[in-house]
Write an enzyme that holds these catalytic residues in place. Sequence first.
Site, PDB file in Angstrom:
ATOM      1  N   GLU A 109       4.147  77.269 -55.495  1.00 36.46           N
ATOM      2  CA  GLU A 109       3.085  76.954 -56.159  1.00 36.46           C
ATOM      3  C   GLU A 109       2.786  75.555 -55.437  1.00 36.46           C
ATOM      4  O   GLU A 109       3.596  74.883 -54.977  1.00 36.46           O
ATOM      5  CB  GLU A 109       3.226  76.583 -57.516  1.00 36.46           C
ATOM      6  CG  GLU A 109       3.264  77.889 -58.360  1.00 36.46           C
ATOM      7  CD  GLU A 109       3.385  77.704 -59.834  1.00 36.46           C
ATOM      8  OE1 GLU A 109       2.836  78.699 -60.641  1.00 36.46           O
ATOM      9  OE2 GLU A 109       4.183  76.630 -60.204  1.00 36.46           O
ATOM     10  N   CYS A 122       0.547  68.100 -53.899  1.00 38.30           N
ATOM     11  CA  CYS A 122       1.983  68.444 -54.251  1.00 38.30           C
ATOM     12  C   CYS A 122       2.376  69.628 -53.356  1.00 38.30           C
ATOM     13  O   CYS A 122       2.147  70.724 -54.154  1.00 38.30           O
ATOM     14  CB  CYS A 122       2.152  68.257 -55.814  1.00 38.30           C
ATOM     15  SG  CYS A 122       3.828  68.391 -56.265  1.00 38.30           S
ATOM     16  N   CYS A 129      14.990  76.760 -55.930  1.00 37.15           N
ATOM     17  CA  CYS A 129      15.862  75.720 -55.576  1.00 37.15           C
ATOM     18  C   CYS A 129      17.200  75.865 -55.807  1.00 37.15           C
ATOM     19  O   CYS A 129      17.632  76.548 -56.798  1.00 37.15           O
ATOM     20  CB  CYS A 129      15.454  74.333 -56.408  1.00 37.15           C
ATOM     21  SG  CYS A 129      16.143  73.022 -56.154  1.00 37.15           S
ATOM     22  N   CYS A 133      18.867  70.972 -61.789  1.00 33.97           N
ATOM     23  CA  CYS A 133      18.891  69.987 -62.899  1.00 33.97           C
ATOM     24  C   CYS A 133      18.394  70.368 -64.011  1.00 33.97           C
ATOM     25  O   CYS A 133      17.404  71.367 -64.026  1.00 33.97           O
ATOM     26  CB  CYS A 133      17.688  69.074 -62.199  1.00 33.97           C
ATOM     27  SG  CYS A 133      18.111  68.349 -60.535  1.00 33.97           S
ATOM     28  N   CYS A 136      14.573  70.713 -65.222  1.00 36.15           N
ATOM     29  CA  CYS A 136      13.524  71.106 -64.368  1.00 36.15           C
ATOM     30  C   CYS A 136      13.406  72.722 -64.332  1.00 36.15           C
ATOM     31  O   CYS A 136      14.404  73.325 -64.252  1.00 36.15           O
ATOM     32  CB  CYS A 136      14.025  70.725 -63.098  1.00 36.15           C
ATOM     33  SG  CYS A 136      12.727  71.288 -61.727  1.00 36.15           S
ATOM     34  N   GLY A 186      11.501  72.927 -54.886  1.00 32.60           N
ATOM     35  CA  GLY A 186      12.431  72.900 -53.829  1.00 32.60           C
ATOM     36  C   GLY A 186      13.010  71.496 -53.417  1.00 32.60           C
ATOM     37  O   GLY A 186      12.296  70.576 -53.909  1.00 32.60           O
ATOM     38  N   SER A 218       9.931  63.149 -52.149  1.00 27.97           N
ATOM     39  CA  SER A 218      10.828  63.062 -53.116  1.00 27.97           C
ATOM     40  C   SER A 218      12.270  63.697 -53.020  1.00 27.97           C
ATOM     41  O   SER A 218      12.183  65.044 -52.563  1.00 27.97           O
ATOM     42  CB  SER A 218      10.349  63.611 -54.289  1.00 27.97           C
ATOM     43  OG  SER A 218      10.986  63.396 -55.555  1.00 27.97           O
ATOM     44  N   SER A 240      14.545  61.030 -57.212  1.00 29.03           N
ATOM     45  CA  SER A 240      14.651  61.461 -58.705  1.00 29.03           C
ATOM     46  C   SER A 240      15.909  60.732 -59.252  1.00 29.03           C
ATOM     47  O   SER A 240      17.041  61.454 -59.211  1.00 29.03           O
ATOM     48  CB  SER A 240      14.621  62.940 -58.603  1.00 29.03           C
ATOM     49  OG  SER A 240      13.273  63.491 -58.493  1.00 29.03           O
ATOM     50  N   LEU A 241      16.027  59.933 -59.935  1.00 26.65           N
ATOM     51  CA  LEU A 241      16.991  59.126 -60.503  1.00 26.65           C
ATOM     52  C   LEU A 241      17.507  59.493 -61.868  1.00 26.65           C
ATOM     53  O   LEU A 241      18.552  60.154 -62.099  1.00 26.65           O
ATOM     54  CB  LEU A 241      16.616  57.644 -60.582  1.00 26.65           C
ATOM     55  CG  LEU A 241      18.086  56.402 -60.644  1.00 26.65           C
ATOM     56  CD1 LEU A 241      19.062  56.979 -59.455  1.00 26.65           C
ATOM     57  CD2 LEU A 241      17.461  55.362 -60.847  1.00 26.65           C
ATOM     58  N   HIS A 242      16.456  59.273 -62.743  1.00 26.02           N
ATOM     59  CA  HIS A 242      16.729  59.907 -64.122  1.00 26.02           C
ATOM     60  C   HIS A 242      17.898  59.540 -64.949  1.00 26.02           C
ATOM     61  O   HIS A 242      17.974  59.862 -65.925  1.00 26.02           O
ATOM     62  CB  HIS A 242      16.744  61.572 -63.971  1.00 26.02           C
ATOM     63  CG  HIS A 242      15.449  61.985 -63.361  1.00 26.02           C
ATOM     64  ND1 HIS A 242      14.247  61.644 -63.658  1.00 26.02           N
ATOM     65  CD2 HIS A 242      15.346  63.145 -62.244  1.00 26.02           C
ATOM     66  CE1 HIS A 242      13.372  62.171 -62.770  1.00 26.02           C
ATOM     67  NE2 HIS A 242      14.146  63.141 -62.102  1.00 26.02           N
ATOM     68  N   CYS A 360       4.876  67.652 -63.114  1.00 27.92           N
ATOM     69  CA  CYS A 360       6.168  67.694 -62.455  1.00 27.92           C
ATOM     70  C   CYS A 360       7.294  68.769 -63.205  1.00 27.92           C
ATOM     71  O   CYS A 360       7.516  68.625 -64.687  1.00 27.92           O
ATOM     72  CB  CYS A 360       6.734  66.313 -62.739  1.00 27.92           C
ATOM     73  SG  CYS A 360       5.703  65.110 -62.085  1.00 27.92           S
TER      74      CYS A 360
HETATM   75  N1  SAH Z   1      13.350  68.566 -55.348  1.00 30.56           N
HETATM   76  C1  SAH Z   1      12.812  67.137 -55.294  1.00 30.56           C
HETATM   77  C2  SAH Z   1      11.280  67.244 -55.281  1.00 30.56           C
HETATM   78  C3  SAH Z   1      10.634  67.808 -56.578  1.00 30.56           C
HETATM   79  S1  SAH Z   1       9.878  66.628 -57.274  1.00 30.56           S
HETATM   80  C4  SAH Z   1      13.170  66.340 -56.337  1.00 30.56           C
HETATM   81  O1  SAH Z   1      13.978  66.677 -57.261  1.00 30.56           O
HETATM   82  O2  SAH Z   1      13.073  65.024 -56.426  1.00 30.56           O
HETATM   83  C5  SAH Z   1       9.681  66.882 -59.004  1.00 30.56           C
HETATM   84  C6  SAH Z   1       9.872  65.919 -59.678  1.00 30.56           C
HETATM   85  O3  SAH Z   1       9.564  65.992 -61.156  1.00 30.56           O
HETATM   86  C7  SAH Z   1      11.246  65.125 -59.907  1.00 30.56           C
HETATM   87  O4  SAH Z   1      11.331  63.885 -59.774  1.00 30.56           O
HETATM   88  C8  SAH Z   1      11.637  65.860 -61.008  1.00 30.56           C
HETATM   89  O5  SAH Z   1      13.050  65.212 -61.265  1.00 30.56           O
HETATM   90  C9  SAH Z   1      10.795  65.734 -61.808  1.00 30.56           C
HETATM   91  N2  SAH Z   1      10.847  66.707 -63.050  1.00 30.56           N
HETATM   92  C10 SAH Z   1      11.500  67.894 -62.870  1.00 30.56           C
HETATM   93  N3  SAH Z   1      11.386  68.725 -64.090  1.00 30.56           N
HETATM   94  C11 SAH Z   1      10.752  67.713 -64.731  1.00 30.56           C
HETATM   95  C12 SAH Z   1      10.207  67.992 -65.889  1.00 30.56           C
HETATM   96  N4  SAH Z   1      10.362  68.929 -66.892  1.00 30.56           N
HETATM   97  N5  SAH Z   1       9.295  66.924 -66.545  1.00 30.56           N
HETATM   98  C13 SAH Z   1       8.946  65.918 -65.927  1.00 30.56           C
HETATM   99  N6  SAH Z   1       9.367  65.608 -64.658  1.00 30.56           N
HETATM  100  C14 SAH Z   1      10.410  66.678 -64.218  1.00 30.56           C
HETATM  101 FE1  SF4 Z   2      15.408  71.238 -57.546  1.00 33.88          FE
HETATM  102 FE2  SF4 Z   2      14.010  68.870 -57.743  1.00 33.88          FE
HETATM  103 FE3  SF4 Z   2      13.977  70.762 -59.815  1.00 33.88          FE
HETATM  104 FE4  SF4 Z   2      16.329  69.370 -59.156  1.00 33.88          FE
HETATM  105  S1  SF4 Z   2      14.604  68.551 -59.862  1.00 33.88           S
HETATM  106  S2  SF4 Z   2      16.060  71.335 -59.773  1.00 33.88           S
HETATM  107  S3  SF4 Z   2      16.229  69.122 -56.977  1.00 33.88           S
HETATM  108  S4  SF4 Z   2      13.117  70.853 -57.699  1.00 33.88           S
END
Ligand code: SAH
Ligand code: SF4
Length: 378
Positions: A109, A122, A129, A133, A136, A186, A218, A240-242, A360
Amino acid sequence: MSVQKHAEKFSAPRKDRNGRIQLVALSLPEMQDVLGEHKLPNFRSKQIWNWIYQRGVTTFDAMANLPKDLRNILAEQYVIDRPDLVTEQISADGTIKWLLGMSDGQQVEMVFIPTPKRGTLCVSSQVGCTLTCKFCHTGTQPLVRNLGAHEILQQVMFAKDYLKEWPSSGEKEGRDLTNIVMMGMGEPLYNYENVAKALKICMHPDGLGISKRHITLSTSGVVPQIEKCGEELGVNLAISLHAPNDAIRSEIMPINNKYPLADLLNACRSYPGVSAMRRITFEYVMLDGVNDSDENARQLAKILVDIPCKINLIPFNAWEKSGFVCSPMARIESFASILESAGYEAPIRRPRGRDILAACGQLKSESQRKKIGQETGD
Ligand code: SAH
Ligand code: SF4
């Protein structure tokens, strides 16, 4: 499995269904090598490169300054196509999500997010992936394979076709596509070579000519690749710190067990080119009762204190069976105000395209979505 077999299993096909060699994403010297087999002088490669990246043509026949017989030879053996459009969805807020099919049938996508000031594309780097996480949706789709450099670049070229951004498109003024974020499906730093190759042509003045200032990569924190990314590409870095500490981060992002916070933040401090003018973006998804307390905000303010940065607070985009809930808006605002009083810029990201699952972390191959649906009876 041997390293070679592993690489083959996860790599992208370099030929199309008809066995033709893909020219998209070959650097100019590589193109000269390939076309050198036909004894073509280097200036021909340059001409073809320009047709591909500056004019956006998809057939050799359109390359008016090449002799006709050469165009025929090229068309038999080479290809400069785009991914297939499988489905398109347009959100009420104007966000567009495309499901794109690659030559071997794999799907990814891609999302285009228009705002009054810019248009952000994007782009995906992998089908699925390897990282899982917890919050995600993409992470629930196991890695199928890496995208090839051509498949990454072709996503951008597909968007330029759609937005009529090639000179030959004529009727349009200005550009809609201004920014690229490697934030689709990914982990881009687990497919670094292909991502780098594609982005180099994106940035090349004779390529797509999109400035590195307008490109953001990212990562979930693949520490050993971060410095190289800054040195070779110089693109903006988003992390992606979180979470504000290892305990919470390891709980929701298993990669933290491999590359803990201290190492990740060190890599950020020494990211090439980072300065008050070029700050790192930290993404922080707001998960109710998980990482969103005032104490978490204070801890976050503390650990980032010596890094030029901005913190993007992302309301969690829900998906079924995730087990998480988005923090209430009042909580997110209180979290933001603690960060702001500590001197940080901490905007709350307005979710885009939620109605079409384009926000996201919601991306997934449609085939995979159906499969999961069948398995779970959704
Ligand atoms: N794999 C890389 C690139 C993907 S970016 C990464 O993780 O950075 C996608 C962004 O959306 C990342 O910051 C991810 O942490 C965030 N994300 C993933 N799932 C989400 C969700 N359900 N709601 C909001 N943000 C989310
Ligand atoms: Fe993969 Fe990024 Fe999603 Fe984590 S947040 S599962 S690294 S796509």
